[in-house]
Design a protein around this motif. Structure first.
Motif, PDB file in Angstrom:
ATOM      1  N   VAL A 136       0.849  -1.180   0.000  1.00  0.00           N
ATOM      2  CA  VAL A 136       0.000   0.000   0.000  1.00  0.00           C
ATOM      3  C   VAL A 136       0.895   1.244   0.000  1.00  0.00           C
ATOM      4  CG1 VAL A 136      -1.754   1.296   1.254  1.00  0.00           C
ATOM      5  CG2 VAL A 136      -1.839  -1.202   1.212  1.00  0.00           C
ATOM      6  N   SER A 137       0.591   2.193  -0.854  1.00  0.00           N
ATOM      7  CA  SER A 137       1.427   3.385  -1.000  1.00  0.00           C
ATOM      8  C   SER A 137       1.477   4.194   0.290  1.00  0.00           C
ATOM      9  CB  SER A 137       0.878   4.268  -2.122  1.00  0.00           C
ATOM     10  OG  SER A 137       1.540   5.506  -2.154  1.00  0.00           O
ATOM     11  N   THR A 138       2.668   4.742   0.572  1.00  0.00           N
ATOM     12  CA  THR A 138       2.822   5.645   1.710  1.00  0.00           C
ATOM     13  C   THR A 138       3.252   7.043   1.262  1.00  0.00           C
ATOM     14  OG1 THR A 138       5.095   4.863   2.007  1.00  0.00           O
ATOM     15  CG2 THR A 138       3.376   3.790   3.324  1.00  0.00           C
ATOM     16  N   ILE A 139       3.234   7.304  -0.036  1.00  0.00           N
ATOM     17  CA  ILE A 139       3.616   8.626  -0.535  1.00  0.00           C
ATOM     18  C   ILE A 139       2.892   8.905  -1.844  1.00  0.00           C
ATOM     19  CG2 ILE A 139       5.644   7.794  -1.815  1.00  0.00           C
ATOM     20  CD1 ILE A 139       7.039  10.435  -0.894  1.00  0.00           C
ATOM     21  N   ASN A 140       2.512  10.159  -2.021  1.00  0.00           N
ATOM     22  CA  ASN A 140       1.871  10.623  -3.250  1.00  0.00           C
ATOM     23  C   ASN A 140       2.648  11.832  -3.750  1.00  0.00           C
ATOM     24  OD1 ASN A 140       0.189  11.442  -5.330  1.00  0.00           O
ATOM     25  ND2 ASN A 140      -1.397  12.260  -3.992  1.00  0.00           N
ATOM     26  N   SER A 141       3.379  11.654  -4.846  1.00  0.00           N
ATOM     27  CA  SER A 141       4.176  12.741  -5.404  1.00  0.00           C
ATOM     28  C   SER A 141       3.472  13.280  -6.644  1.00  0.00           C
ATOM     29  CB  SER A 141       5.582  12.243  -5.757  1.00  0.00           C
ATOM     30  OG  SER A 141       6.428  13.316  -6.089  1.00  0.00           O
ATOM     31  N   MET A 142       3.056  14.541  -6.573  1.00  0.00           N
ATOM     32  CA  MET A 142       2.208  15.132  -7.605  1.00  0.00           C
ATOM     33  C   MET A 142       3.067  15.901  -8.611  1.00  0.00           C
ATOM     34  SD  MET A 142      -0.877  16.427  -5.076  1.00  0.00           S
ATOM     35  CE  MET A 142       0.232  17.465  -4.104  1.00  0.00           C
ATOM     36  N   TRP A 143       3.240  15.315  -9.785  1.00  0.00           N
ATOM     37  CA  TRP A 143       4.100  15.882 -10.821  1.00  0.00           C
ATOM     38  C   TRP A 143       3.295  16.827 -11.711  1.00  0.00           C
ATOM     39  CZ3 TRP A 143       5.653  13.089 -15.912  1.00  0.00           C
ATOM     40  CH2 TRP A 143       6.614  13.839 -16.591  1.00  0.00           C
ATOM     41  N   PRO A 144       3.603  18.120 -11.711  1.00  0.00           N
ATOM     42  CA  PRO A 144       2.841  19.058 -12.548  1.00  0.00           C
ATOM     43  C   PRO A 144       3.060  18.825 -14.040  1.00  0.00           C
ATOM     44  CG  PRO A 144       4.062  20.206 -10.829  1.00  0.00           C
ATOM     45  CD  PRO A 144       4.576  18.809 -10.856  1.00  0.00           C
ATOM     46  N   ASN A 145       4.294  18.494 -14.440  1.00  0.00           N
ATOM     47  CA  ASN A 145       4.645  18.264 -15.842  1.00  0.00           C
ATOM     48  C   ASN A 145       4.264  19.469 -16.705  1.00  0.00           C
ATOM     49  OD1 ASN A 145       5.627  17.014 -18.111  1.00  0.00           O
ATOM     50  ND2 ASN A 145       3.820  15.737 -18.450  1.00  0.00           N
ATOM     51  N   VAL A 146       4.828  20.641 -16.358  1.00  0.00           N
ATOM     52  CA  VAL A 146       4.515  21.888 -17.056  1.00  0.00           C
ATOM     53  C   VAL A 146       5.811  22.595 -17.431  1.00  0.00           C
ATOM     54  CG1 VAL A 146       2.284  22.171 -15.908  1.00  0.00           C
ATOM     55  CG2 VAL A 146       4.346  23.147 -14.868  1.00  0.00           C
ATOM     56  N   THR A 147       5.692  23.552 -18.353  1.00  0.00           N
ATOM     57  CA  THR A 147       6.881  24.241 -18.857  1.00  0.00           C
ATOM     58  C   THR A 147       6.903  25.736 -18.559  1.00  0.00           C
ATOM     59  OG1 THR A 147       5.821  24.579 -21.004  1.00  0.00           O
ATOM     60  CG2 THR A 147       7.146  22.577 -20.742  1.00  0.00           C
ATOM     61  N   THR A 148       5.901  26.274 -17.891  1.00  0.00           N
ATOM     62  CA  THR A 148       5.864  27.712 -17.618  1.00  0.00           C
ATOM     63  C   THR A 148       5.466  27.970 -16.172  1.00  0.00           C
ATOM     64  OG1 THR A 148       3.527  28.005 -18.202  1.00  0.00           O
ATOM     65  CG2 THR A 148       5.148  28.167 -20.001  1.00  0.00           C
ATOM     66  N   LEU A 149       5.793  29.169 -15.697  1.00  0.00           N
ATOM     67  CA  LEU A 149       5.409  29.565 -14.345  1.00  0.00           C
ATOM     68  C   LEU A 149       3.893  29.617 -14.207  1.00  0.00           C
ATOM     69  CD1 LEU A 149       6.078  30.611 -11.507  1.00  0.00           C
ATOM     70  CD2 LEU A 149       6.298  32.911 -12.505  1.00  0.00           C
ATOM     71  N   ASP A 150       3.205  30.177 -15.188  1.00  0.00           N
ATOM     72  CA  ASP A 150       1.741  30.232 -15.151  1.00  0.00           C
ATOM     73  C   ASP A 150       1.140  28.843 -14.981  1.00  0.00           C
ATOM     74  OD1 ASP A 150       1.317  32.950 -15.348  1.00  0.00           O
ATOM     75  OD2 ASP A 150       1.344  32.951 -17.530  1.00  0.00           O
ATOM     76  N   ALA A 151       1.639  27.897 -15.773  1.00  0.00           N
ATOM     77  CA  ALA A 151       1.093  26.542 -15.718  1.00  0.00           C
ATOM     78  C   ALA A 151       1.408  25.870 -14.392  1.00  0.00           C
ATOM     79  CB  ALA A 151       1.644  25.712 -16.874  1.00  0.00           C
ATOM     80  N   LEU A 152       2.572  26.155 -13.816  1.00  0.00           N
ATOM     81  CA  LEU A 152       2.921  25.587 -12.516  1.00  0.00           C
ATOM     82  C   LEU A 152       1.993  26.117 -11.426  1.00  0.00           C
ATOM     83  CD1 LEU A 152       4.851  23.858 -10.813  1.00  0.00           C
ATOM     84  CD2 LEU A 152       6.333  25.867 -10.598  1.00  0.00           C
ATOM     85  N   VAL A 153       1.714  27.401 -11.470  1.00  0.00           N
ATOM     86  CA  VAL A 153       0.788  27.989 -10.502  1.00  0.00           C
ATOM     87  C   VAL A 153      -0.577  27.306 -10.599  1.00  0.00           C
ATOM     88  CG1 VAL A 153      -0.462  30.082  -9.855  1.00  0.00           C
ATOM     89  CG2 VAL A 153       1.970  30.212 -10.435  1.00  0.00           C
ATOM     90  N   SER A 154      -1.075  27.109 -11.818  1.00  0.00           N
ATOM     91  CA  SER A 154      -2.386  26.493 -12.021  1.00  0.00           C
ATOM     92  C   SER A 154      -2.406  25.034 -11.577  1.00  0.00           C
ATOM     93  CB  SER A 154      -2.777  26.593 -13.496  1.00  0.00           C
ATOM     94  OG  SER A 154      -4.006  25.948 -13.746  1.00  0.00           O
ATOM     95  N   ALA A 155      -1.391  24.272 -11.985  1.00  0.00           N
ATOM     96  CA  ALA A 155      -1.361  22.847 -11.646  1.00  0.00           C
ATOM     97  C   ALA A 155      -1.274  22.632 -10.145  1.00  0.00           C
ATOM     98  CB  ALA A 155      -0.189  22.171 -12.352  1.00  0.00           C
ATOM     99  N   ASN A 156      -0.405  23.381  -9.487  1.00  0.00           N
ATOM    100  CA  ASN A 156      -0.253  23.184  -8.045  1.00  0.00           C
ATOM    101  C   ASN A 156      -1.414  23.755  -7.253  1.00  0.00           C
ATOM    102  OD1 ASN A 156       1.982  21.610  -8.057  1.00  0.00           O
ATOM    103  ND2 ASN A 156       3.426  23.222  -7.511  1.00  0.00           N
ATOM    104  N   SER A 157      -2.114  24.738  -7.810  1.00  0.00           N
ATOM    105  CA  SER A 157      -3.340  25.207  -7.158  1.00  0.00           C
ATOM    106  C   SER A 157      -4.355  24.071  -7.088  1.00  0.00           C
ATOM    107  CB  SER A 157      -3.920  26.398  -7.923  1.00  0.00           C
ATOM    108  OG  SER A 157      -5.090  26.885  -7.299  1.00  0.00           O
TER     109      SER A 157
END
Length: 703
Positions: free
Chosen positions: A565-586
């Motif tokens: 059973v997983s004990t970690i969840n790593s959320m990969w945004p997989n984006v190329t711009t600051l705008d997209a990183l802000v949106s994905a992590n939001s």
């Protein structure tokens, strides 16, 4: 060994005007004075005021509210420079006849930001003036000789409200007269009567950039030390000194990838008339820069203004900065245990590094299986490796900087019993990691209270004895026995230091009180192979182990029914711009982090997983290709590129109220971010909220 760290956090650039010859100053109250010549260079001098703010909430909007631009007087594109104390604004400028003028204005300005300039004084003649003023309104002005072909540097001192007094004097360094083509100066305040104030001059002569430190005497004269040559620095530059003698240098320099030039920064400590550098040179912005001006106050607030040669009219941009000088985060868990000790570890804000072992990659590093052959065939080794290096500090340096989560791509060469990290190329050895951890804990005392997470989330090995240089003969996961030697080696080296998954959801205090901790357990090892986790009771499962797609390998294997059973969840945004990183992590915060944090605040139910908020961009082939063109002024390495994505995102995250829900915060190039100070601030907020009573939600999701 000193564990003090120097961090400077930078925002993204904000475009706000057009012009030339920018100058900026900040006082201890955060008031900023900006001055410049007009866009054409001969249409006058202008100024405005603004209040420092780091409240950066998105990737576009400027955090500072500037007053309207005020016309100061006629000019012909000659240099202009300014200073600011809590009581006065001051300026020095050059006219067409090489006369140098000084003016001052009392604070505050009127409601429209208009200053009452007065005391105009033609104090000498010369060229290339630079001026700085400290918090006590004591000032120093420097300039180049006005005679054609004479590059001797002169200085004069004075006080705002009174003027620059006495005749200018030649700057006499230890080796003789000092010369320059261009120059900048900064001053701090140390004595109650401005005695012993430190002055730092940065100048360029015949393409050699140097620093010169002087100590102001009670009579206003300055005793200068030795010239300090700055190898590699060139082009536009400026320096700023705070009252604790911390020096910030900004300049263009050859970029890490070796192409064109990049606006970069470095910190140093001024000791007497010497300079001790306290950080590596770090990139900030990649463009064709004509002028630079930087300023810092005693609170570590920074404004950096640049003039970009590209574009017509010439655009101005500014960066917000925050300095964290001489900070010691090497034992932050133990030092803060009284406030954060009862928060579950998988809810605590934990700084982490992405591809932690890549600091050791060089152009001669062997290729590893996670590097697609199509990329390798297109890019030369110097280009490919520049985009593979995600960290600059070694493992012990990262530990001393407060990093407690290490992202490890592990490469197990079974036949050779060789175990290394990788990211397209061979990185640091895993023995280096284990040795650094042992050396860290060997310091004893409070360091024994630090809990380290090792996440081996990409593990590669060779099959059937095929040479490890053949990329096509590698595969992740799969055969049950392929990691047996690797696991045996791990257990022989750090097995006695591993904490068991039974402690999942525990707080620091609960871990400290466990039998495993008393027996030497300090490390949480997360391992990306379900079979190995089943066979080793102290290994924690990675999220891939519970993903059916992970088990669909070429030989048709399926996920076993007893997969861990997983004990970690790593959320990969997989984006190329600051705008997209802000949106994905939001979205990641709203959908994953907030529910877990609010559930614990309301019901004291700890989550079953660690959660990684990846604050990184992911470059694509087009981005890498663009960086190979020297004249394009585009990032030519992961380090430079992340200075425009990962680095500014930290400011945005810091101003997001929902960041209180963050667990592991993952960054590229640790030294370019404030990830550790940010986690400390988040943990203070967590502790305050955890101490309150009631069952209210502490943070709301944002659209």
């Amino acid at each position: 060994m000193s564990t003090n760290q120097n961090f400077v956090q930078w925002s993204q650039p904000f475009l706000y005007d057009n012009g030339s010859s920018p100058a900026v100053a900040i006082n201890d109250n955060g008031l900023c004075l900006e001055m410049h010549n007009g866009p054409s260079g001969n249409d006058g001098m202008f100024y405005r005021l603004g209040q420092y703010s780091s409240q950066i909430n998105n990737a576009k909007n400027s955090p500072m509210n500037w007053t309207p631009v005020q016309y100061l007087g006629s000019g012909a594109g000659n240099p202009i420079t300014c200073g600011l104390s809590n009581s006065f604004a001051s300026m020095v400028y050059q006219d067409d006849d090489k006369n140098l003028f000084f003016q001052w204005a009392p604070l505050p300005a009127n409601a429209d930001g208009v200053l009452n300039w007065q005391g105009k004084n033609n104090y000498t003649s010369g060229e290339q003036p630079a001026m700085a003023m400290n918090g006590n309104s004591r000032l120093v002005a420097i300039h180049q000789d006005s005679s054609w072909g004479n590059y001797t540097m002169w200085y004069a001192t004075g006080t705002a409200g009174e003027g620059i007094g006495g005749a200018a004097e030649v700057i006499q360094a230890t080796e003789g007269s000092h010369y320059c083509n261009t120059n900048k100066v900064t001053i701090n305040k140390t004595g109650p009567n401005n005695t012993d104030a430190t002055i730092v001059v940065m100048s360029s002569f015949s393409e050699v950039v140097s620093l010169l430190v002087g100590i102001m005497q009670p009579n206003g004269s300055i005793v200068w030390g030795d010239k300090i040559v700055m190898d590699g620095w060139r082009g536009s530059f400026d320096v700023a000194l705070d009252d604790d003698n911390n020096l910030l240098i900004a300049s263009t320099i050859s970029s890490p990838g070796g192409f064109a030039s990049c606006l970069s920064w470095q910190t140093a400590k001024v000791v007497g008339t010497t300079v001790q550098f306290t950080s590596a040179v770090m990139p900030l912005f990649y463009c064709n820069i004509a002028d630079t001006s930087v300023t810092i106050n005693r609170n570590g607030n920074i404004i950096l203004e640049i003039c970009n040669e590209d574009g017509s009219p010439t655009p101005f941009q500014y960066f917000i900065g925050q300095a964290y000088f001489s900070q010691d985060y090497s034992a932050w868990m133990g030092q803060n245990n009284s406030t954060i000790g009862n928060i579950p570890l998988n809810l605590l804000a934990i700084p982490g590094t992405h591809d932690s072992g890549t600091y050791a990659i060089t152009e001669s590093s062997p290729i590893t299986p996670d590097n697609p052959s199509s990329v390798l065939s297109f890019f030369a080794p110097n280009v490919a490796t520049a985009w593979s290096i995600s960290q600059g500090l070694d493992f012990l340096g990262q530990l001393n900087a407060g990093i407690r989560y290490f992202d490890i791509r592990a490469l197990s060469i079974e036949q050779e019993s060789t175990y290394i990290t990788c990211h397209g190329f061979a990185g640091a050895g895993i023995p280096d990691l284990f040795n650094a951890i042992k050396a860290f804990y060997a310091q004893g005392g409070i360091y024994q209270q630090e809990i380290i997470l090792l996440d081996m989330n990409h593990i590669y090995t060779n099959i059937g004895g095929v040479s490890w240089g053949s990329v096509d003969c590698w595969m992740p996961g799969g055969e049950n026995s392929q990691f047996s030697s690797f696991c045996t080696w791990i257990n022989n080296n750090i097995g006695h230091m591993l904490l068991p998954p039974a402690l999942n959801g525990s707080s620091l205090n609960e871990i400290y009180n466990s039998e495993e901790y008393r027996n030497g357990g300090r490390i949480i090892l997360i391992f990306d192979d379900g079979y190995s986790v089943q066979q080793n009771s102290n290994y924690w499962a990675n999220d891939d182990n519970a993903n059916p797609d992970y088990w669909k390998t070429a030989d048709g294997m399926k996920m076993p029914p007893d997969a861990a059973v997983s004990t970690i969840n790593s959320m990969w945004p997989n984006v190329t711009t600051l705008d997209a990183l802000v949106s994905a992590n939001s979205n990641n915060i709203n959908n994953t982090l907030l529910p877990a944090w609010n559930n614990w605040i309301q019901n004291k139910h700890a989550p079953s997983e660690f959660t990684v908020l990846q604050c990184i961009g992911t470059e694509d082939e087009d981005i890498i290709k663009a960086g190979t063109v020297p004249t394009a002024y585009t990032p030519d390495s992961l380090q430079v590129w992340e200075a425009g994505v990962c680095t500014p995102y930290m400011f945005i995250l810091a101003n997001d109220s929902r960041s209180v829900s963050a667990n592991i915060i993952l960054v590229d190039w640790l030294e370019q971010t404030m990830v550790t100070p940010l986690c400390m601030d988040i943990n203070r907020k967590k502790a305050a909220l955890a101490a309150t009573t009631g069952t209210h939600k502490v943070a709301e999701a944002m659209a």
